[in-house]
Design a protein around this motif. Structure first.
Motif, PDB file in Angstrom:
ATOM      1  N   MET A   1     -31.428  20.347  15.150  1.00  7.38           N
ATOM      2  CA  MET A   1     -30.875  21.054  15.915  1.00  7.38           C
ATOM      3  C   MET A   1     -30.050  22.246  15.327  1.00  7.38           C
ATOM      4  O   MET A   1     -29.165  22.057  14.634  1.00  7.38           O
ATOM      5  CB  MET A   1     -30.066  20.535  17.004  1.00  7.38           C
ATOM      6  N   ALA A   2     -30.046  23.386  15.692  1.00  5.33           N
ATOM      7  CA  ALA A   2     -29.431  24.534  15.236  1.00  5.33           C
ATOM      8  C   ALA A   2     -28.176  24.945  16.523  1.00  5.33           C
ATOM      9  O   ALA A   2     -28.462  24.158  17.736  1.00  5.33           O
ATOM     10  CB  ALA A   2     -30.087  25.862  15.083  1.00  5.33           C
ATOM     11  N   ARG A   3     -27.072  25.452  16.374  1.00  6.35           N
ATOM     12  CA  ARG A   3     -26.105  26.084  17.194  1.00  6.35           C
ATOM     13  C   ARG A   3     -25.942  27.414  17.089  1.00  6.35           C
ATOM     14  O   ARG A   3     -25.673  27.940  16.275  1.00  6.35           O
ATOM     15  CB  ARG A   3     -24.852  25.139  16.912  1.00  6.35           C
ATOM     16  N   VAL A   4     -25.799  27.701  18.745  1.00  5.63           N
ATOM     17  CA  VAL A   4     -25.567  29.407  18.957  1.00  5.63           C
ATOM     18  C   VAL A   4     -24.259  29.342  19.657  1.00  5.63           C
ATOM     19  O   VAL A   4     -24.317  28.423  20.562  1.00  5.63           O
ATOM     20  CB  VAL A   4     -26.723  29.995  19.399  1.00  5.63           C
ATOM     21  N   ARG A   5     -23.522  30.405  19.817  1.00  4.05           N
ATOM     22  CA  ARG A   5     -22.624  30.819  20.529  1.00  4.05           C
ATOM     23  C   ARG A   5     -22.941  31.788  21.717  1.00  4.05           C
ATOM     24  O   ARG A   5     -23.793  32.915  21.217  1.00  4.05           O
ATOM     25  CB  ARG A   5     -21.382  31.239  19.974  1.00  4.05           C
ATOM     26  N   TYR A   6     -22.924  31.711  22.858  1.00  7.59           N
ATOM     27  CA  TYR A   6     -23.173  32.809  24.011  1.00  7.59           C
ATOM     28  C   TYR A   6     -21.934  33.756  23.904  1.00  7.59           C
ATOM     29  O   TYR A   6     -21.032  33.265  24.318  1.00  7.59           O
ATOM     30  CB  TYR A   6     -23.331  31.916  25.167  1.00  7.59           C
ATOM     31  N   GLU A  46     -24.713  34.376  18.904  1.00 10.67           N
ATOM     32  CA  GLU A  46     -24.590  34.525  17.465  1.00 10.67           C
ATOM     33  C   GLU A  46     -24.532  32.849  16.770  1.00 10.67           C
ATOM     34  O   GLU A  46     -24.487  32.053  17.721  1.00 10.67           O
ATOM     35  CB  GLU A  46     -22.924  34.925  17.196  1.00 10.67           C
ATOM     36  N   SER A  47     -24.829  32.818  15.637  1.00 11.99           N
ATOM     37  CA  SER A  47     -25.408  31.788  14.743  1.00 11.99           C
ATOM     38  C   SER A  47     -23.782  31.067  14.693  1.00 11.99           C
ATOM     39  O   SER A  47     -22.939  31.657  14.222  1.00 11.99           O
ATOM     40  CB  SER A  47     -25.840  32.155  13.733  1.00 11.99           C
ATOM     41  N   VAL A  48     -24.097  29.774  14.857  1.00 15.63           N
ATOM     42  CA  VAL A  48     -22.839  28.854  14.500  1.00 15.63           C
ATOM     43  C   VAL A  48     -23.375  27.773  13.507  1.00 15.63           C
ATOM     44  O   VAL A  48     -22.740  27.804  12.438  1.00 15.63           O
ATOM     45  CB  VAL A  48     -22.233  28.145  15.852  1.00 15.63           C
ATOM     46  N   GLU A  49     -24.450  27.434  13.757  1.00 17.39           N
ATOM     47  CA  GLU A  49     -24.947  26.298  12.640  1.00 17.39           C
ATOM     48  C   GLU A  49     -26.416  26.672  12.405  1.00 17.39           C
ATOM     49  O   GLU A  49     -27.305  26.412  13.684  1.00 17.39           O
ATOM     50  CB  GLU A  49     -24.809  24.935  13.202  1.00 17.39           C
ATOM     51  N   GLY A  52     -31.508  23.191  10.213  1.00 13.60           N
ATOM     52  CA  GLY A  52     -31.284  22.353   8.914  1.00 13.60           C
ATOM     53  C   GLY A  52     -29.841  22.343   8.372  1.00 13.60           C
ATOM     54  O   GLY A  52     -29.737  21.138   7.481  1.00 13.60           O
ATOM     55  N   MET A  53     -28.848  23.030   8.631  1.00 11.31           N
ATOM     56  CA  MET A  53     -27.593  22.779   8.245  1.00 11.31           C
ATOM     57  C   MET A  53     -27.192  21.214   8.448  1.00 11.31           C
ATOM     58  O   MET A  53     -26.401  20.620   7.505  1.00 11.31           O
ATOM     59  CB  MET A  53     -26.707  23.876   8.480  1.00 11.31           C
ATOM     60  N   LYS A  54     -27.195  20.852   9.624  1.00 13.78           N
ATOM     61  CA  LYS A  54     -26.787  19.482   9.961  1.00 13.78           C
ATOM     62  C   LYS A  54     -27.434  18.373   9.079  1.00 13.78           C
ATOM     63  O   LYS A  54     -26.664  17.589   8.475  1.00 13.78           O
ATOM     64  CB  LYS A  54     -26.926  19.193  11.526  1.00 13.78           C
ATOM     65  N   ALA A  55     -28.530  18.537   9.100  1.00 20.99           N
ATOM     66  CA  ALA A  55     -29.504  17.592   8.119  1.00 20.99           C
ATOM     67  C   ALA A  55     -28.633  17.735   6.805  1.00 20.99           C
ATOM     68  O   ALA A  55     -28.611  16.490   6.167  1.00 20.99           O
ATOM     69  CB  ALA A  55     -30.849  17.947   8.395  1.00 20.99           C
ATOM     70  N   ALA A  59     -26.808  14.578   4.833  1.00 24.69           N
ATOM     71  CA  ALA A  59     -27.394  14.120   3.587  1.00 24.69           C
ATOM     72  C   ALA A  59     -26.238  13.833   2.307  1.00 24.69           C
ATOM     73  O   ALA A  59     -26.108  12.940   1.675  1.00 24.69           O
ATOM     74  CB  ALA A  59     -28.593  14.756   3.246  1.00 24.69           C
ATOM     75  N   LYS A  60     -25.551  14.851   2.328  1.00 26.17           N
ATOM     76  CA  LYS A  60     -24.300  15.072   1.510  1.00 26.17           C
ATOM     77  C   LYS A  60     -23.188  14.150   1.717  1.00 26.17           C
ATOM     78  O   LYS A  60     -22.965  13.327   0.942  1.00 26.17           O
ATOM     79  CB  LYS A  60     -23.699  16.390   1.383  1.00 26.17           C
ATOM     80  N   LYS A  61     -22.932  13.593   3.219  1.00 25.76           N
ATOM     81  CA  LYS A  61     -22.204  12.843   3.328  1.00 25.76           C
ATOM     82  C   LYS A  61     -22.467  11.536   3.043  1.00 25.76           C
ATOM     83  O   LYS A  61     -21.782  10.531   2.545  1.00 25.76           O
ATOM     84  CB  LYS A  61     -21.932  12.953   5.004  1.00 25.76           C
TER      85      LYS A  61
END
Length: 71
Positions: A1-6, A46-49, A52-55, A59-61
């Protein structure tokens, strides 16, 4: 899931998010495949995340945790 700000000045109801009322400056999760449909409305969202960034972060974690367990 991606994240956006209203970014709007007034609350809005977003049917795609289950008719959820979104208040100004609220960050919401949107399906990755719908991310572009939000951020193309630059005066409203606007884009927050990005997708694929969370995934990638998860994975890095996991890789760091596995590496620490090997020590």
């Amino acid at each position: 899931m991606a994240r956006v700000r209203y970014l709007g000045a007034e609350p809005v109801t977003v049917p795609e998010l289950g008719d959820r009322l979104i208040e100004p400056d609220t960050v919401v999760e949107v399906p990755d495949e719908r991310f572009e449909g939000y951020v193309c409305q630059t005066a409203t969202w606007e884009s927050v995340e990005e997708p694929g960034m969370k995934a990638a972060a998860d994975a890095k974690k996991a890789a760091r945790a596995a590496k620490g367990a090997d020590l």
